[in-house]
Design a protein around this motif. Structure first.
Motif, PDB file in Angstrom:
ATOM      1  N   LEU A 147      41.850 -20.766  33.310  1.00  0.00           N
ATOM      2  CA  LEU A 147      41.219 -21.387  34.681  1.00  0.00           C
ATOM      3  C   LEU A 147      40.410 -20.693  35.324  1.00  0.00           C
ATOM      4  O   LEU A 147      40.579 -19.329  35.774  1.00  0.00           O
ATOM      5  CB  LEU A 147      42.708 -21.764  35.511  1.00  0.00           C
ATOM      6  CG  LEU A 147      42.455 -22.539  36.920  1.00  0.00           C
ATOM      7  CD1 LEU A 147      42.086 -23.867  36.641  1.00  0.00           C
ATOM      8  CD2 LEU A 147      43.660 -22.387  37.918  1.00  0.00           C
ATOM      9  N   ARG A 148      39.169 -21.231  35.703  1.00  0.00           N
ATOM     10  CA  ARG A 148      38.218 -20.416  36.292  1.00  0.00           C
ATOM     11  C   ARG A 148      37.916 -20.850  37.567  1.00  0.00           C
ATOM     12  O   ARG A 148      37.764 -22.122  38.054  1.00  0.00           O
ATOM     13  CB  ARG A 148      36.832 -20.404  35.531  1.00  0.00           C
ATOM     14  CG  ARG A 148      35.782 -20.241  36.312  1.00  0.00           C
ATOM     15  CD  ARG A 148      34.626 -20.213  35.425  1.00  0.00           C
ATOM     16  NE  ARG A 148      33.290 -19.971  35.635  1.00  0.00           N
ATOM     17  CZ  ARG A 148      32.614 -18.854  35.943  1.00  0.00           C
ATOM     18  NH1 ARG A 148      33.033 -17.737  35.330  1.00  0.00           N
ATOM     19  NH2 ARG A 148      31.284 -18.633  36.295  1.00  0.00           N
ATOM     20  N   SER A 149      38.359 -20.408  38.865  1.00  0.00           N
ATOM     21  CA  SER A 149      38.283 -20.689  40.369  1.00  0.00           C
ATOM     22  C   SER A 149      37.217 -19.744  41.098  1.00  0.00           C
ATOM     23  O   SER A 149      37.439 -18.633  41.040  1.00  0.00           O
ATOM     24  CB  SER A 149      39.670 -20.499  40.884  1.00  0.00           C
ATOM     25  OG  SER A 149      40.600 -21.326  40.254  1.00  0.00           O
ATOM     26  N   PHE A 150      36.372 -20.411  41.805  1.00  0.00           N
ATOM     27  CA  PHE A 150      35.638 -19.867  42.880  1.00  0.00           C
ATOM     28  C   PHE A 150      36.308 -19.659  43.988  1.00  0.00           C
ATOM     29  O   PHE A 150      36.492 -20.697  44.741  1.00  0.00           O
ATOM     30  CB  PHE A 150      34.045 -20.619  42.952  1.00  0.00           C
ATOM     31  CG  PHE A 150      33.296 -20.472  41.485  1.00  0.00           C
ATOM     32  CD1 PHE A 150      32.299 -19.225  41.596  1.00  0.00           C
ATOM     33  CD2 PHE A 150      33.241 -21.437  40.546  1.00  0.00           C
ATOM     34  CE1 PHE A 150      31.665 -19.234  40.407  1.00  0.00           C
ATOM     35  CE2 PHE A 150      32.445 -21.166  39.449  1.00  0.00           C
ATOM     36  CZ  PHE A 150      31.472 -20.245  39.374  1.00  0.00           C
ATOM     37  N   VAL A 151      36.582 -18.643  44.275  1.00  0.00           N
ATOM     38  CA  VAL A 151      37.339 -18.197  45.469  1.00  0.00           C
ATOM     39  C   VAL A 151      36.422 -17.757  46.743  1.00  0.00           C
ATOM     40  O   VAL A 151      37.286 -17.377  47.642  1.00  0.00           O
ATOM     41  CB  VAL A 151      38.436 -17.190  45.239  1.00  0.00           C
ATOM     42  CG1 VAL A 151      39.293 -17.557  44.236  1.00  0.00           C
ATOM     43  CG2 VAL A 151      37.686 -15.948  44.730  1.00  0.00           C
ATOM     44  N   GLY A 152      35.196 -17.661  46.606  1.00  0.00           N
ATOM     45  CA  GLY A 152      34.331 -17.120  47.300  1.00  0.00           C
ATOM     46  C   GLY A 152      32.878 -17.588  47.437  1.00  0.00           C
ATOM     47  O   GLY A 152      32.493 -18.232  46.402  1.00  0.00           O
TER      48      GLY A 152
END
Length: 306
Positions: free
Chosen positions: A42-47
């Motif tokens: 799971l790849r998540s863009f947090v910023g």
């Protein structure tokens, strides 16, 4: 995520993966019906990201992974994407897990270099049914930050190169961040003579996939190699790419334009680029050490091609 698992499967564990500069990565362990396990990522863009809105990046990555299916390029398989964070806390993409690990050590680079070159040639050979968006330049002549103590005349000449209009080029499918941190290596089965040969098992992080000159991908990887391992390795990768069958701009001035543009872009974010390398164990790569290598590399390019 459970909605995208097979019948009878469940998530039984999660582990943070390190090394990503712009996104949080988690490896999920999936329990299957036959009591074995498999993995998803799971790849998540947090910023915020320099390349643009996370929603755009994830849509581009999903399109790239779809385009790469069946091409022979070892990319993850797309499972699901949630670019607007309708179901996840952050904009995210779910993909298959690839074996292998990134290798950032100096040891063995002589062997890995031609493997990297051949893999990039294979990426550029992909002909997607739908062309991705045009490449985006990551710097301008007015935003370059010459390192402290750099030769002002050399850097002024290099900046002058990218003030000119971009040369015409033959478009190719670009990864746009092809470099050792996004390539996985593993140990395939032993060869017939009993020796084990390292090989590439995956190429990851396709969020910046674009359409543009092959020179741009080569210059980006060359710059990473120059900063990671020493300026001479940047020049050697360009040679290795051509030896592997890759084609670059024929005119020297056109080639110099693309080759110089990438290290000049790095000048604006040396600290950001070096941090993941230090976290991976390359503690000697301080911001100052990387700046010195960058200066030497730009000088080498101007001497060789300028």
């Amino acid at each position: 995520m459970r909605r995208h698992l097979e019948v009878g499967e469940r998530i039984v564990g999660a582990e943070a993966l390190h090394g990503g500069a712009t996104a949080a990565m988690r490896r999920l362990t999936i329990g299957t019906r036959n009591e074995s396990t498999r993995h998803l990522v799971l790849r998540s863009f947090v910023g915020p990201t320099r390349q643009g809105p996370a929603e755009d990046l994830l849509r581009r990555e999903a399109d790239a992974l779809t385009a790469l299916t069946g091409t022979g390029v070892p990319a993850p398989g797309l499972v699901a994407v949630d670019p607007a964070a309708a179901h996840c806390e952050y904009p995210s993409l779910l993909m298959t897990h690839l074996p292998g690990r990134t290798v950032l050590d100096d040891e063995g680079l002589e062997t890995r270099l031609p493997l990297l070159a051949r893999q990039l040639v294979a990426v550029h050979a992909v002909r997607p049914a739908v062309r991705p968006r045009e490449y985006v330049a990551l710097t301008t002549a007015d935003t370059v930050v010459p390192p402290e103590g750099a030769d002002a005349a050399v850097w002024a000449a290099a900046i002058g190169v990218i003030r000119k209009p971009a040369p015409r080029y033959e478009g190719r499918f670009l990864h746009r961040d092809f470099q050792p941190g996004n390539v996985l290596f593993g140990l395939p089965p032993e060869t017939s003579d009993g020796a084990a040969e390292a090989g590439i098992t995956g190429v990851v992080d396709w969020a910046a996939a674009s359409w543009g000159p092959a020179d741009l991908d080569v210059a980006h990887c060359s710059t990473n190699l120059a900063l990671l391992h020493g300026p001479e390795w940047g020049l050697r990768f360009t040679e290795a790419y051509q030896e592997a069958g890759g084609r670059l701009a024929a005119a020297v001035d056109e080639r110099l334009y693309w080759q110089v543009r990438e290290p000049l872009a790095f000048s604006e974010e040396v600290q950001l680029a070096a941090q993941p390398w230090r976290e991976a164990g390359r503690t000697e790569l301080t911001t100052r050490a990387v700046e010195e290598r960058l200066d030497t590399y730009v000088t080498s390019l101007m001497d060789a091609l300028g």
